[in-house]
Design an enzyme around this catalytic site. Sequence first.
Site, short mmCIF file in Angstrom:
data_model
loop_
_atom_site.label_atom_id
_atom_site.label_comp_id
_atom_site.label_asym_id
_atom_site.label_seq_id
_atom_site.Cartn_x
_atom_site.Cartn_y
_atom_site.Cartn_z
N CYS A 10 10.24 -2.23 -4.37
CA CYS A 10 10.10 -3.49 -3.64
C CYS A 10 10.52 -4.65 -4.53
CB CYS A 10 8.66 -3.70 -3.17
SG CYS A 10 8.06 -2.43 -2.04
N CYS A 37 26.61 -1.51 -8.43
CA CYS A 37 25.85 -0.37 -7.92
C CYS A 37 26.42 0.14 -6.61
CB CYS A 37 24.40 -0.76 -7.68
SG CYS A 37 23.49 -1.28 -9.15
N ASP A 87 25.91 -8.86 -14.69
CA ASP A 87 25.76 -7.84 -13.65
C ASP A 87 26.02 -8.39 -12.26
OD1 ASP A 87 25.13 -5.93 -15.49
OD2 ASP A 87 22.96 -6.11 -15.26
N HIS A 138 18.08 7.68 -11.02
CA HIS A 138 17.12 7.51 -9.93
C HIS A 138 16.35 8.78 -9.63
CE1 HIS A 138 20.13 4.29 -9.30
NE2 HIS A 138 19.05 3.58 -9.03
N GLU A 192 0.82 -1.21 0.00
CA GLU A 192 0.00 0.00 0.00
C GLU A 192 0.85 1.27 0.00
OE1 GLU A 192 -2.50 -3.13 2.21
OE2 GLU A 192 -0.39 -2.57 2.03
#
Length: 750
Positions: free
Chosen positions: A512, A639, A595, A690, A18
């Site tokens: 997520c 990353c 990766d 981002h 949610e």
Amino acid sequence: MNIFSHILGFPRIGPNRELKIAQEKYWNNEISKDELFSVGRKIRKNNLKIQKSACLDFLCVGDFSWYDHVLNNSMMVGNIPTRHRNVNNKVDIDTLFGIARGYNSKNNFACSSEMTKWFNTNYHYIVPEFNKNTYFKFSWKQILEEVDEAINLNFNNIKPILLGPISYLWLGKRDNNTVFDKLELLDKILPIYKNILSEFNKRNIKWVQIDEPILVLDISKKWLESFIYAYNYLNNKNLKILLTTYFGSISHNIDIIKNIPIDGIHIDCVSEKNNLQNLIKMLSKDICISLGVINGRNIWKADLQKIYNEICFIKNFKRNFFISTSCSLMHVPIDISIETKIKKSVLKKFSFAIQKCKELYLLKKCLKNFNKNFFTKKNFFYNSDVYNKRKNVYIKKNDLVRKSTYEFRIKQQIKNLKIPILPTTTIGSFPQTKELRNIRLKFKNNKIDLKKYNFEIKKYIKNVILEQENLGLDVLVHGEPERNDMVEYFGQHLEGFLFTEFGWVQSYGSRCVKPPIIFDNVSRKKPITIKWTKYAQSKTKKLVKGMLTGPVTILLWSFCREDLSKDIISKQIAIAIRKEVKDLENAGIKIIQIDEPAFREGLPLRKKYIKSYLSWAIDAFKLSSSVVNDETQIHTHMCYSNFNNIIDSIIKLDADVITIESSKSHLKLLDCFKNIKYPNGIGPGVYDIHTTNIPSVSNIYDTIKKYIKIFNIENLWINPDCGLKTRNWKEVKISLKNMILATKNLRNKI
């Protein structure tokens, strides 16, 4: 002796994500601020209900966050980067989102703050920024609002949670290349904490949880001693402080910890298994010990009988104990009971956040009476035959090395690939549109057949290739339309993995993931990526990269079986990826990207364990990548990685090209490359993906010029920071167009 139960934190995304849905609607101006806040209130209330229904003695408040708990702390103490103070005169939730995502309007621009991994987990936090003149002010009072909210909802024995002041300072960075000791800020920030503790005291709070996870690290004597100073200052006779550590052992720092003036200490017993009794003996009898015995980072059902046998010795101590999870439950999914597509015989092996709360209830009930026969099948069933048969891996030394050195290979690749200087490419994914996600969902739910699905995927790939050709990129990708998540997708095509429907875990902000579960030996039965990569290559004369996820990342971003070493499991995965690499090469794909964004995050938190990790992690990558001929170019991507202490290991990977994220850190991640000449190809990201901010041609041009001063121009690749799946097509086209134009402008001056 009294025994109390609690957890260190509960997932904040909501049972059906949610929070994610509300965040993204708010960012898109589809709901109001009040509607967003309403979703937050419902999640917090439900989380408290879950803890209360599990009969936990203390209930968490303050573990909720609109984006990230470290950013919450920055907001709380008023540590707002100067560039974001200019956006709004007041500190509110839009300030928070601006810091996390960047801010851009006709009149204002502010780049987002750096994001990096939370210790050795797959969660990302927003890095606080400090300078010598940083001042603090109690600006964001969400923690008090949530405490009042819980009290008004008639929840008793609530336990507020704060990130400790010393860990907060440690986790931040100095901005603008300022040289100063971050501990100089301690006296400035402590009054804020003292004020908050005083407010808790006014509300009759009994315990406050203050997280100081850096106590499991190798930190200097000066930092360690600052704990004694700080907590002497914060000491409140009417409020008990539970100092919380997790993700590792505290034994090496116990001589300092035992002198910190606190009322309780939490020990991660999943990490601290062998020295627990001695550790407890070293701590004052007046201190309550919180035992983190339920694993907060994995999803296997706890063997409560075994845990009981390991800690029942506490009956010999005349002190109070908490029993708890090893860390916050934000690292596991919420509820296993809503899974409908996993066999019940398999389902009963797992325990998610709600179930872990219930495990604590059962364990406390047993410990209260010290009844070793409590865990019968009637009360709690634990299947000791959790895992399937072990399978060791046998490899040869030659499997771990390329046929020739990089110096020889690159000559063959230059001749074979015919790539221009400063070649432009992307990291792999292109926008995952609503239409594309809908196609995958329809296929998953059998609402469209395979023929229709293949048609739609081909249409997307064809369009992606056309867009890249029109933009003028040198090396193309197929865009990954068939993939949901980079680890989940590969796990779905490998043997030994299990998948949930609703097992979502927060990675950062609204992002997520559903980590796969490795429950059996891993192997590859058939090709995974060949079909779509070949199709993409058939639609262009330019080179198309094959895109794979590496073995270390697949391992670390999955919930892993615990009966085999990570070394063995990583090599099982590596052999599977190795087969895919060879098949791609045989299919005519000349550049293959493997990766490994998790490579750096997997580092153990203590120096003495790093060598062992790097040994098997390097071997796993090389096992997956070394099967190709010299002419085939191997790329990898990493990353949020600070390479300073592992640059030698990065070199040992022997990838022909490594692409890394660096622009979000304002290029500071590249400091290590100034002192060492990186021998292979490298593509430091030239802009941050981002954020919605569009990089200008001049900004990218200046960034590339800085890179040329650090790296050999013949080894330098030009690319965005990361994959483009979260961006929209309009942003992507403009950003890449600017990137390519900046590159061409530089080429013309060489």
